[in-house]
Design an enzyme around this catalytic site. Sequence first.
Site, mmCIF file in Angstrom:
data_model
loop_
_atom_site.group_PDB
_atom_site.id
_atom_site.type_symbol
_atom_site.label_atom_id
_atom_site.label_comp_id
_atom_site.label_asym_id
_atom_site.label_seq_id
_atom_site.Cartn_x
_atom_site.Cartn_y
_atom_site.Cartn_z
ATOM 1 N N GLU A 109 0.842 -1.189 0.000
ATOM 2 C CA GLU A 109 0.000 0.000 0.000
ATOM 3 C C GLU A 109 0.884 1.248 0.000
ATOM 4 O O GLU A 109 2.023 1.209 0.467
ATOM 5 C CB GLU A 109 -0.913 0.015 1.232
ATOM 6 C CG GLU A 109 -1.787 -1.223 1.363
ATOM 7 C CD GLU A 109 -2.493 -1.287 2.714
ATOM 8 O OE1 GLU A 109 -3.026 -0.249 3.148
ATOM 9 O OE2 GLU A 109 -2.497 -2.364 3.339
ATOM 10 N N ASP A 113 1.664 10.432 3.592
ATOM 11 C CA ASP A 113 2.393 11.328 4.497
ATOM 12 C C ASP A 113 1.391 12.224 5.222
ATOM 13 O O ASP A 113 1.123 13.353 4.831
ATOM 14 C CB ASP A 113 3.398 12.169 3.703
ATOM 15 C CG ASP A 113 4.471 12.759 4.601
ATOM 16 O OD1 ASP A 113 4.503 12.406 5.794
ATOM 17 O OD2 ASP A 113 5.275 13.567 4.112
ATOM 18 N N TYR A 219 -6.854 -0.028 8.108
ATOM 19 C CA TYR A 219 -6.911 -1.120 9.099
ATOM 20 C C TYR A 219 -8.351 -1.344 9.542
ATOM 21 O O TYR A 219 -9.062 -0.400 9.897
ATOM 22 C CB TYR A 219 -6.064 -0.795 10.330
ATOM 23 C CG TYR A 219 -4.600 -1.117 10.174
ATOM 24 C CD1 TYR A 219 -4.181 -2.378 9.753
ATOM 25 C CD2 TYR A 219 -3.627 -0.160 10.454
ATOM 26 C CE1 TYR A 219 -2.836 -2.660 9.604
ATOM 27 C CE2 TYR A 219 -2.277 -0.439 10.304
ATOM 28 C CZ TYR A 219 -1.891 -1.696 9.881
ATOM 29 O OH TYR A 219 -0.560 -1.982 9.727
ATOM 30 N N LYS A 302 10.996 3.237 2.573
ATOM 31 C CA LYS A 302 11.010 4.693 2.465
ATOM 32 C C LYS A 302 11.762 5.117 1.207
ATOM 33 O O LYS A 302 12.881 4.658 0.947
ATOM 34 C CB LYS A 302 11.686 5.312 3.698
ATOM 35 C CG LYS A 302 11.020 4.957 5.023
ATOM 36 C CD LYS A 302 9.676 5.632 5.195
ATOM 37 C CE LYS A 302 9.821 7.088 5.559
ATOM 38 N NZ LYS A 302 10.295 7.329 6.918
ATOM 39 N N CYS A 396 37.335 34.483 12.349
ATOM 40 C CA CYS A 396 35.898 34.607 12.598
ATOM 41 C C CYS A 396 35.287 35.620 11.638
ATOM 42 O O CYS A 396 35.801 36.752 11.519
ATOM 43 C CB CYS A 396 35.645 35.031 14.042
ATOM 44 S SG CYS A 396 33.892 35.335 14.411
ATOM 45 N N CYS A 399 34.078 38.757 14.165
ATOM 46 C CA CYS A 399 35.009 39.594 14.941
ATOM 47 C C CYS A 399 36.450 39.510 14.453
ATOM 48 O O CYS A 399 37.337 40.174 14.999
ATOM 49 C CB CYS A 399 34.947 39.204 16.416
ATOM 50 S SG CYS A 399 35.565 37.534 16.765
ATOM 51 N N CYS A 414 35.237 30.135 17.296
ATOM 52 C CA CYS A 414 35.653 31.475 17.664
ATOM 53 C C CYS A 414 35.643 31.506 19.183
ATOM 54 O O CYS A 414 34.598 31.266 19.809
ATOM 55 C CB CYS A 414 34.681 32.517 17.115
ATOM 56 S SG CYS A 414 34.940 34.168 17.815
ATOM 57 N N CYS A 419 32.580 38.313 20.892
ATOM 58 C CA CYS A 419 32.100 38.235 19.510
ATOM 59 C C CYS A 419 30.595 38.509 19.471
ATOM 60 O O CYS A 419 29.816 37.863 20.184
ATOM 61 C CB CYS A 419 32.404 36.857 18.929
ATOM 62 S SG CYS A 419 31.745 36.600 17.273
#
Length: 658
Positions: A109, A113, A219, A302, A396, A399, A414, A419
């Site tokens: 079947e 979803d 079912y 799936k 970074c 900074c 970082c 910062c």
Amino acid sequence: MDVLTRIEELREKLNKAGYEYYVLDKPTISDYEYDMLMQELIKLEEENPEYKSETSPTVKIGGEVLDKFSKVTHSSQMMSLGDIFSLEEVDDFVNRIKKVCVDATFVCELKIDGLSVSLRYEDGKLVLAATRGNGRIGENITSNVKTIKSVPLVIDAKEALEVRGEIFMPKASLVKLNLAREANGEELFQNCRNAAAGSIRQLDSKVVAKRNLDTFIYYYLGDVPTQFAALTKLKELGFKVNPYAKLCKDAQEIKNYINEVAEIRESLPYDIDGVVIKVNEIKYHEIIGNTVKVPKWAIAYKFKPEEVETKLLEVTYQVGRSGVITPVANFSPVFVQGSTITKATLHNEDYLIEKDICEGDTIVIHKAGDVIPEVVKVVLDKRLENAKPIRMIDKCPCCNSQLVRYPGEADYYCINPNCKERIINSLIHFASKAAYNIENLGEQLVKLLYNEGYLKNIVDIFKLKEHKDELINLPKLGTKSVDNLLANIENSKNNTLDHLIFGLGIPNVGAKVAKIICEKFNNIDQILNAKYEDILTINDIGEIIARDFVAFFNDEYNKKTIAELKELGLRMDYPTIEINYNSYFSGKKIVLTGTLAHMTRDEATAKLNQLGANVISSVSKKTDLLICGEDAGSKLTKAKELNVKILFEDEFIDLLKE
């Protein structure tokens, strides 16, 4: 990373994702990524049985029951399905069935979803509709389901009857709904499943009626010889049954069916994410049996996520609250299963190297109808000549401080505490619902207050009341908004210590770990005085967590923060439970097994702990007592072999009352 740390990390990720998916209806990871994490956890737990837990998401079915609907106890457990992802696994499933039941056939079947629903009829009338919930207890959504046109309110059956199926939203309904929401300035639904779940949980059934939901029923909980006969019976009774069900005699016919469905999948007027394969003969279901979570006589194949090509434009870098630097692929807009996406995380340097990503590459992404897209691969045939490989930055992006990669870790950090991006993201995390749960202090307001100079650290949150008159004049704020915000901040001070510990953003310390540590150290002073060795004595806490935890509280800046928060009146204790050492259960080693009807496993464990018991996970000669719910399996068998005393749930409840 050691095995236990990875197991705990997976459990935390899956629990969080499950809560967002089943309860909030706002998933943050794709179904495919969730499935892959679950498969990894199942494998690790099977290879390391000493780390198995009764509260692991591997034995959990569905999500939590919402409080806004009354609770319903199902007549029999609404089970989930095990997943497979390859045609080879179809062969394995069929071979396993044929070894037990040689002449078994199969019904295939479509895997719709949507969300599961149970419908009960008495004297031919619909009397109850319920969500799956946790498998045992669901939500009463009868009023809302009655608005779904494909659900018959009356059927030609006088005996009590229950059927089960899937509520879903057709693709056309989602488009219509999102157009209306866009016109009203409302947040759009991400996909059909998300929209269906959000719709069926509306308190006003008039709203539900406008959402054009639909159902497929598959079912029949009645006396029929086969699943195919059940589908026929359901159609005769007036239920909507998916027309693509097919009877197959062997693995090859099943694989042919899967391939045929894959071809028509996108043209269907509703979303599917796979194919469900069930043993057709009902008499074989009991012989084949079930696990705690799934039937062994059924499996879900799936589909892999839809893959789409697009052009990489650039890679940018984000700074997380802990300083982690995450590369992000920005690409030409592309429509994937319901929405347009323009970027995807590239995780870390190792991922960049593994995917061999270069500037200007054509990349393949997938999304599986959910939120977060993923870069699958590079299309090498379309790579530009002399294309320059993309490598991790060393400064970074916020900074400009030097980045650090610690031995044994994949991420760059970082480490500048000043910062801007680190500070903003740490403030957002602290105020979030999962952490300190300060209502109205969301991401945009945090950024505004930071940029205006009112928020530079966590302590500043609790000093905002000193600037009330100024805050009222900020954009999009006003007297009422500021009053509500300040009231919520004051109310949050009553949160128990575990919320504060999680909110502080200590590396590797999630909500569950914070609670475990606070159960051991009941107040902030004990935590501040705890040594590395003390943290390691706690079950389920490994070396990495202990190291990071102690390092955080040894830092002078963090000590100062705690002292200031304490001065500002935040709660600094975790409620202790007074243990009764004179109860029947006191001092006993106790194992729980099966499904309890009157309480969750966690609730039972908490009650037993309060009564002085030691709740353990596996049965051995040293076990004093096995408390047994429904669907008990190997633990019950082993307890009988070892002559361990067994208490069934009714006896357990009676002893609790005493």
